[in-house]
Motif scaffolding. Structure first.
Motif, PDB file in Angstrom:
ATOM      1  N   ASN A 184       0.934  -1.187  -0.132  1.00 36.10           N
ATOM      2  CA  ASN A 184       0.133   0.103   0.112  1.00 36.10           C
ATOM      3  C   ASN A 184       0.960   1.377   0.148  1.00 36.10           C
ATOM      4  OD1 ASN A 184      -2.184  -1.634   0.149  1.00 36.10           O
ATOM      5  ND2 ASN A 184      -2.289  -1.605   2.473  1.00 36.10           N
ATOM      6  N   ASP A 185       0.624   2.147  -1.002  1.00 34.92           N
ATOM      7  CA  ASP A 185       1.441   3.394  -1.129  1.00 34.92           C
ATOM      8  C   ASP A 185       0.217   4.602  -0.605  1.00 34.92           C
ATOM      9  OD1 ASP A 185       3.727   2.163  -2.233  1.00 34.92           O
ATOM     10  OD2 ASP A 185       3.241   2.261  -4.078  1.00 34.92           O
ATOM     11  N   ILE A 186       0.669   5.311   0.384  1.00 31.13           N
ATOM     12  CA  ILE A 186      -0.065   6.257   0.985  1.00 31.13           C
ATOM     13  C   ILE A 186       0.383   7.541   0.566  1.00 31.13           C
ATOM     14  CG2 ILE A 186      -1.626   6.619   2.908  1.00 31.13           C
ATOM     15  CD1 ILE A 186      -0.751   4.009   4.069  1.00 31.13           C
ATOM     16  N   LYS A 187      -0.598   8.382   0.236  1.00 32.13           N
ATOM     17  CA  LYS A 187      -0.126   9.841   0.238  1.00 32.13           C
ATOM     18  C   LYS A 187      -1.210  10.664   1.336  1.00 32.13           C
ATOM     19  CE  LYS A 187      -0.317  13.804  -3.034  1.00 32.13           C
ATOM     20  NZ  LYS A 187      -0.642  14.252  -4.700  1.00 32.13           N
ATOM     21  N   ASN A 188      -0.601  11.525   1.875  1.00 29.20           N
ATOM     22  CA  ASN A 188      -1.250  12.391   2.962  1.00 29.20           C
ATOM     23  C   ASN A 188      -1.782  11.621   3.881  1.00 29.20           C
ATOM     24  OD1 ASN A 188      -0.293  14.854   1.760  1.00 29.20           O
ATOM     25  ND2 ASN A 188      -2.102  14.607   0.125  1.00 29.20           N
ATOM     26  N   LEU A 189      -1.164  10.799   4.613  1.00 26.12           N
ATOM     27  CA  LEU A 189      -1.713   9.635   5.499  1.00 26.12           C
ATOM     28  C   LEU A 189      -2.111  10.663   6.802  1.00 26.12           C
ATOM     29  CD1 LEU A 189      -2.079   7.016   6.896  1.00 26.12           C
ATOM     30  CD2 LEU A 189       0.236   6.847   7.656  1.00 26.12           C
ATOM     31  N   GLN A 190      -3.473  10.529   6.971  1.00 26.43           N
ATOM     32  CA  GLN A 190      -4.040  11.421   8.239  1.00 26.43           C
ATOM     33  C   GLN A 190      -3.530  10.673   9.516  1.00 26.43           C
ATOM     34  OE1 GLN A 190      -8.058  12.002   7.627  1.00 26.43           O
ATOM     35  NE2 GLN A 190      -7.717  12.966   5.476  1.00 26.43           N
ATOM     36  N   THR A 191      -2.937  11.506  10.418  1.00 24.69           N
ATOM     37  CA  THR A 191      -2.658  10.871  11.747  1.00 24.69           C
ATOM     38  C   THR A 191      -2.861  12.124  12.969  1.00 24.69           C
ATOM     39  OG1 THR A 191      -0.636  10.031  12.995  1.00 24.69           O
ATOM     40  CG2 THR A 191      -0.148  11.658  11.555  1.00 24.69           C
ATOM     41  N   GLY A 192      -3.039  11.590  14.060  1.00 27.72           N
ATOM     42  CA  GLY A 192      -3.239  12.420  14.987  1.00 27.72           C
ATOM     43  C   GLY A 192      -2.429  12.637  16.132  1.00 27.72           C
ATOM     44  N   PHE A 193      -2.508  14.058  16.817  1.00 30.90           N
ATOM     45  CA  PHE A 193      -1.832  14.432  17.771  1.00 30.90           C
ATOM     46  C   PHE A 193      -2.636  15.375  18.891  1.00 30.90           C
ATOM     47  CE2 PHE A 193       1.241  17.194  19.729  1.00 30.90           C
ATOM     48  CZ  PHE A 193       2.363  16.242  20.235  1.00 30.90           C
ATOM     49  N   MET A 194      -2.371  15.137  20.134  1.00 32.28           N
ATOM     50  CA  MET A 194      -3.152  15.945  21.157  1.00 32.28           C
ATOM     51  C   MET A 194      -2.273  16.552  22.070  1.00 32.28           C
ATOM     52  SD  MET A 194      -6.537  14.864  23.294  1.00 32.28           S
ATOM     53  CE  MET A 194      -7.146  16.533  24.397  1.00 32.28           C
ATOM     54  N   SER A 195      -2.228  17.807  22.175  1.00 32.79           N
ATOM     55  CA  SER A 195      -1.569  18.769  23.249  1.00 32.79           C
ATOM     56  C   SER A 195      -2.074  20.194  23.365  1.00 32.79           C
ATOM     57  CB  SER A 195      -0.040  18.733  22.736  1.00 32.79           C
ATOM     58  OG  SER A 195       0.593  19.609  23.227  1.00 32.79           O
ATOM     59  N   PHE A 196      -1.966  20.546  24.789  1.00 28.67           N
ATOM     60  CA  PHE A 196      -2.649  21.858  24.776  1.00 28.67           C
ATOM     61  C   PHE A 196      -1.525  22.750  24.446  1.00 28.67           C
ATOM     62  CE2 PHE A 196      -2.613  25.265  28.126  1.00 28.67           C
ATOM     63  CZ  PHE A 196      -3.891  25.994  27.581  1.00 28.67           C
ATOM     64  N   THR A 197      -0.093  22.690  24.612  1.00 26.60           N
ATOM     65  CA  THR A 197       0.882  23.459  24.413  1.00 26.60           C
ATOM     66  C   THR A 197       1.168  23.693  22.922  1.00 26.60           C
ATOM     67  OG1 THR A 197       2.564  21.717  24.830  1.00 26.60           O
ATOM     68  CG2 THR A 197       1.755  23.023  26.695  1.00 26.60           C
ATOM     69  N   SER A 198       0.834  22.751  22.299  1.00 25.65           N
ATOM     70  CA  SER A 198       1.150  22.915  20.904  1.00 25.65           C
ATOM     71  C   SER A 198       0.230  24.038  20.006  1.00 25.65           C
ATOM     72  CB  SER A 198       0.934  21.468  20.185  1.00 25.65           C
ATOM     73  OG  SER A 198      -0.591  21.376  20.063  1.00 25.65           O
ATOM     74  N   GLY A 199      -0.445  24.766  20.744  1.00 26.22           N
ATOM     75  CA  GLY A 199      -1.430  25.663  20.075  1.00 26.22           C
ATOM     76  C   GLY A 199      -2.739  25.389  19.679  1.00 26.22           C
ATOM     77  N   GLY A 200      -3.249  24.198  20.210  1.00 26.19           N
ATOM     78  CA  GLY A 200      -4.637  23.806  20.252  1.00 26.19           C
ATOM     79  C   GLY A 200      -4.826  22.542  20.889  1.00 26.19           C
ATOM     80  N   ALA A 201      -5.662  21.783  20.760  1.00 23.00           N
ATOM     81  CA  ALA A 201      -6.072  20.584  21.609  1.00 23.00           C
ATOM     82  C   ALA A 201      -5.824  19.391  21.261  1.00 23.00           C
ATOM     83  CB  ALA A 201      -7.786  20.716  22.060  1.00 23.00           C
ATOM     84  N   ILE A 202      -6.981  18.807  20.069  1.00 20.52           N
ATOM     85  CA  ILE A 202      -6.660  17.615  19.318  1.00 20.52           C
ATOM     86  C   ILE A 202      -6.568  18.226  17.902  1.00 20.52           C
ATOM     87  CG2 ILE A 202      -8.050  15.482  18.579  1.00 20.52           C
ATOM     88  CD1 ILE A 202      -9.820  16.144  21.097  1.00 20.52           C
ATOM     89  N   ASN A 203      -5.463  17.514  17.133  1.00 22.25           N
ATOM     90  CA  ASN A 203      -4.964  17.963  15.996  1.00 22.25           C
ATOM     91  C   ASN A 203      -4.831  16.390  15.000  1.00 22.25           C
ATOM     92  OD1 ASN A 203      -4.222  20.916  16.209  1.00 22.25           O
ATOM     93  ND2 ASN A 203      -3.211  19.964  18.126  1.00 22.25           N
ATOM     94  N   LEU A 204      -5.455  16.820  13.811  1.00 24.00           N
ATOM     95  CA  LEU A 204      -5.023  15.882  12.685  1.00 24.00           C
ATOM     96  C   LEU A 204      -4.179  16.338  11.861  1.00 24.00           C
ATOM     97  CD1 LEU A 204      -8.253  14.252  11.476  1.00 24.00           C
ATOM     98  CD2 LEU A 204      -6.513  13.069  12.128  1.00 24.00           C
ATOM     99  N   GLU A 205      -3.047  15.717  11.191  1.00 25.06           N
ATOM    100  CA  GLU A 205      -1.955  16.233  10.470  1.00 25.06           C
ATOM    101  C   GLU A 205      -1.960  15.432   9.519  1.00 25.06           C
ATOM    102  OE1 GLU A 205       1.072  17.484  12.810  1.00 25.06           O
ATOM    103  OE2 GLU A 205       1.893  15.493  12.924  1.00 25.06           O
ATOM    104  N   ASN A 206      -1.219  15.714   8.356  1.00 23.11           N
ATOM    105  CA  ASN A 206      -0.858  14.875   7.169  1.00 23.11           C
ATOM    106  C   ASN A 206       0.585  14.552   7.397  1.00 23.11           C
ATOM    107  OD1 ASN A 206      -3.019  16.893   5.364  1.00 23.11           O
ATOM    108  ND2 ASN A 206      -3.291  14.437   5.513  1.00 23.11           N
TER     109      ASN A 206
END
Length: 793
Positions: free
Chosen positions: A597-619
């Motif tokens: 499987n070759d994947i482009k822009n795999l969506q993955t998550g991260f959660m942190s208050f000090t990163s400028g948000g709360a719950i984040n999805l990113e590619n």
């Protein structure tokens, strides 16, 4: 960013979807029913036969339950599992009971390459390394879930307890052509029992004394007339919490309670027309994985927090809890025509999580709490489908299916919150100095350097709306008696709209608020499929396939300090070579697949208050997954000991990010979040290099019935929970031993089973959650045993 005073979520059902569902309720067509097996008297409201495929009479007496053929609908028509050139794990009702599978988590040990974990009440399903690892309404799963052919996009599991079902199909790899959006990892298709013309009742109840765990499900079918039948399925589960609360209050964690009911009405409107109406409601109440312990506090923000070293103990000052309500209604009308079968389907699905409390620091210190007063998702779908039949042109060598699909949805927080410091006075300088400069300055200015108030709470209201249209077609041509060619494709256009993203900040008696700008993005995609399958020998199928899958782009709906970002669509291109075989008069089944499987822009998550948000999805820019899977079931001594069955499965995966720059992670020396990590070459999260199960069962004929003794061993080599792949984010390898002894008294359809789960008392996690304050673990249940009773009459 616009200043504001207060926020109220505005939600309403889209008019077009409401019209579609109303029209469907009155006149709802679906794929035409397949030819029923002899003796099957169920009303033709489901496009698949209810029973396993027939086997020769000389095999029937010696073919064990686990070797029974299962009829599947992976290509939108009824076909035996071994005849479908798609990698599938499928189980009928008897096989599910024989394996002790009662909910979605239990599928992990039965399906190679499948990993099911939990986080904040969401089931996070990874299949062949592709999944979704974050729990927000805008992060829909990458493994699509279907119930009776109806798409249920929410990560909250509607089928937490399966209830009375007919079968489960797990389709691996992207299923973009026939199953559409958000099936980049695959699809889990659950089929419940249908009404029929024979009155019947089935009851299952079990009791495990260690946690006072009781589970009961009931199914009954009642023919009302020769053309109308109704069925009712209901379940109720209750168990004491496996965790103990020790925060000095003397309070106890609530029990885990799940309950639900489903009613179906099948109506034969004529020789060629039948209607199926279904309504269901379910509730899950307790703590789920909101009950967790901080086992490794971070060096800075967690420096004064005590690490929890005891098993199954929670010290949270904000007592964890979660309630999830689900309800759905759908209608299907099958309409057979000479040359084509038609199906029109309409559905409504609503899920709401409330009374949601998660202690963000997971200690008895009153530092941070995350939760939601209301988090919801609402979906409307309509589908019009056409399928070839025996009267179609060129039916002797050509089969095809095509259709149109529409989805409208909305969902979000109304509101959610993040509370920092509960009723305690601390100097704000200690907090501000620990934060990134931009964030610290914002808080400092907001509070005026006055010292931290009694509570600082961020209330966030986010609303995402979606509208999606698609059209698909797939055909299979038999070029020779031993060679088939399949071509297919799906076109999709989808619009995502960030309708609302507001933040209110409560500081003492003041209330400040601001709103982020609405945003809208449209995307169009075409997902093709090409497959060649060969039959060089009887009971031997070889296939080669190329296909693509597409997961919709979305928005981070609840960033606290920054404009919510758009997350690009995830696209998967898959190549697979597969083998399906049966040998020695069907006593040995061996299936295997090798894939990439070759994947482009795999969506993955991260959660942190000090990163400028709360719950984040990113590619992640790109990722690649290479793997091998094997499944086998063997009756080794068919003539001398037909009751002995050996089975096993295994999955080997090399799943890595090949291009992942500017990823979010936690600094090992401080524990603070950063956003410039280069994770290229790291392993994909929640994906073990190897996982597999070995099982053995022995049945004996006894007066009046049959005795069966069985056991299985599941091994997982371990996996990372964060893309940064640091040692503290790794789940260590673990193995689980389960066993059961059952006796079936045939005359009364009564089966009694003594079962034991996790007999080795292995410690492993259902969830591992990393925050600014540390690593927070939720352990899977320890050793349990109990009795289960099945009664069919």
């Amino acid at each position: 960013m616009t200043k504001r005073r207060s926020s109220t979520a505005r939600a309403g059902a889209p008019r077009l979807s409401a019209a579609l569902i109303a029209g469907s309720a009155a006149l709802l067509p679906a794929v035409a029913p397949a030819q029923q097996d002899a003796g099957d008297d169920s009303l033709p409201t489901l496009p698949v036969p209810q029973a396993a495929a027939a086997i020769p009479d000389d095999d029937a007496s010696t073919r064990p339950t686990l070797l029974e053929e299962v009829i599947v609908t992976a290509r939108k028509r009824a076909e035996p599992l071994q005849d479908v050139p798609v990698s599938i794990s499928a189980f009928n009702a008897d096989q599910l009971d024989a394996r002790g599978i009662q909910d979605v988590r239990d599928l992990t040990t039965a399906v190679p390459g499948l990993t099911v974990t939990d986080l904040g009440g969401y089931n996070l399903i990874y299949l062949r390394g592709i999944g979704t690892d974050i729990f927000i309404p805008s992060a829909e799963p990458s493994v699509a879930t279907y119930l009776d052919g109806v798409y249920f996009p929410s990560g909250h599991s509607l089928a937490q307890a399966f209830g009375a079902i007919d079968r489960i199909e797990v389709l691996k790899g992207p299923q973009g052509t026939l199953f559409g959006r958000n099936s980049t990892g695959g699809a889990v298709s659950i089929w419940s029992r249908n009404p029929g013309q024979t009155a019947e009742t089935s009851i299952q109840t079990s009791y495990a004394p260690r946690f006072d765990d009781t589970r009961t499900r009931v199914y009954t079918n009642l023919p009302l007339t020769s053309d109308v039948a109704a069925s009712l399925s209901a379940y109720y589960n209750r168990a004491d919490n496996v965790y103990r609360l020790d925060n000095g209050t003397g309070d106890h964690l609530p029990p885990e309670i799940g309950k639900g009911a489903r009613i179906k009405l099948g109506i034969r409107l004529g020789d060629e027309v039948s209607l199926l109406l279904t309504g269901l409601a379910a509730q899950q109440r307790g703590t789920s994985t909101t009950a967790s312990a901080n086992v490794d506090p971070t060096p800075l923000l967690g420096a004064t927090l005590p690490a929890e070293t005891r098993d199954y103990v929670v010290t949270a000052n904000s007592e964890p809890k979660l309630t999830t309500d689900s309800r759905a209604a759908y209608a299907i009308l099958n309409w057979n025509h000479p040359g084509v079968d038609a199906r029109l389907l309409g559905s409504y699905y609503f899920v709401r999580a409330h009374d949601y409390v998660y202690d963000f620091d997971d200690t008895r210190e009153p530092v941070a709490t995350y939760g939601a007063d209301s988090e919801y998702q609402r979906f409307y779908t309509s589908e019009l489908q056409f399928t070839s039949n025996a009267d179609s042109w060129a039916s002797s060598w050509l089969k095809w299916v095509g259709g149109l699909y529409y989805l409208s949805s909305e969902g979000g927080y109304d509101p959610g919150y993040l509370r920092l410091v509960d009723s305690v006075q601390l100097p704000i300088s200690n907090i501000v100095s620990a934060l990134p400069p931009a964030l610290g300055s914002s808080l400092d200015a907001l509070l005026g350097n006055s010292g931290l108030p009694e509570s600082l709470t961020f209330y966030f209201t986010g609303l995402l709306k979606t509208e999606s249209y698609s059209a698909y077609v797939q055909s299979t041509a038999s070029l020779t008696d031993w060679l088939d060619l399949t071509l297919g494709g799906r076109w999709q256009r989808e619009k995502r709209r960030l309708a609302q993203s507001d933040v209110d900040v409560g500081a003492a008696d003041a209330l400040l608020g601001y709103s982020f700008s609405p945003a809208e993005t449209s995307a169009t995609n075409f997902s093709p499929k090409v497959s060649l399958d060969f039959r060089p020998l009887q009971d031997v199928l070889l296939y080669a396939s190329f296909q693509q899958g597409y997961k919709s782009g979305t928005y981070n709906i609840i960033n606290i300090f920054a404009q919510p970002e758009y997350v690009k669509p995830e696209q998967v291109t898959a190549y697979e070579l597969g083998l399906k075989t049966e040998w020695f008069a069907h006593s040995l089944r061996l299936n295997a697949a090798v894939f990439e499987n070759d994947i482009k822009n795999l969506q993955t998550g991260f959660m942190s208050f000090t990163s400028g948000g709360a719950i984040n999805l990113e590619n992640a820019g790109r990722a690649r997954i290479r793997g091998v899977e094997v499944e086998t079931i063997w009756q080794p001594l068919r003539s001398f000991d037909p009751g002995l069955v050996v089975s096993g499965n295994g999955s080997w995966l090399d799943a890595r990010y090949t291009d992942y720059e500017n990823g979010r992670g936690f600094d090992e020396s401080t524990g603070l979040a950063y956003g410039n990590g280069n994770f290229s070459g790291n392993r994909i999260v929640r994906t073990p290099k190897f996982s597999g199960t070995a099982s053995i069962s022995q049945s004996f004929a006894l007066p009046g019935g049959q005795l069966e003794v069985a056991g299985d061993y599941y091994y997982n080599s371990g996996y990372y929970y964060l893309a940064q792949n640091t040692a503290d984010t790794f789940e260590d390898a673990y193995g689980i031993v389960n066993a059961r002894i059952s006796y079936l008294y045939r005359r009364h359809g009564l089966r009694v089973t003594l079962f034991g789960d996790n007999l080795g008392d292995e410690r492993y996690n259902l969830a591992q959650f990393h925050t600014d304050f540390g690593r927070e673990d939720t352990l899977a249940p320890p050793r349990t045993w109990g009795l289960r009773l099945n009664w069919d009459f």
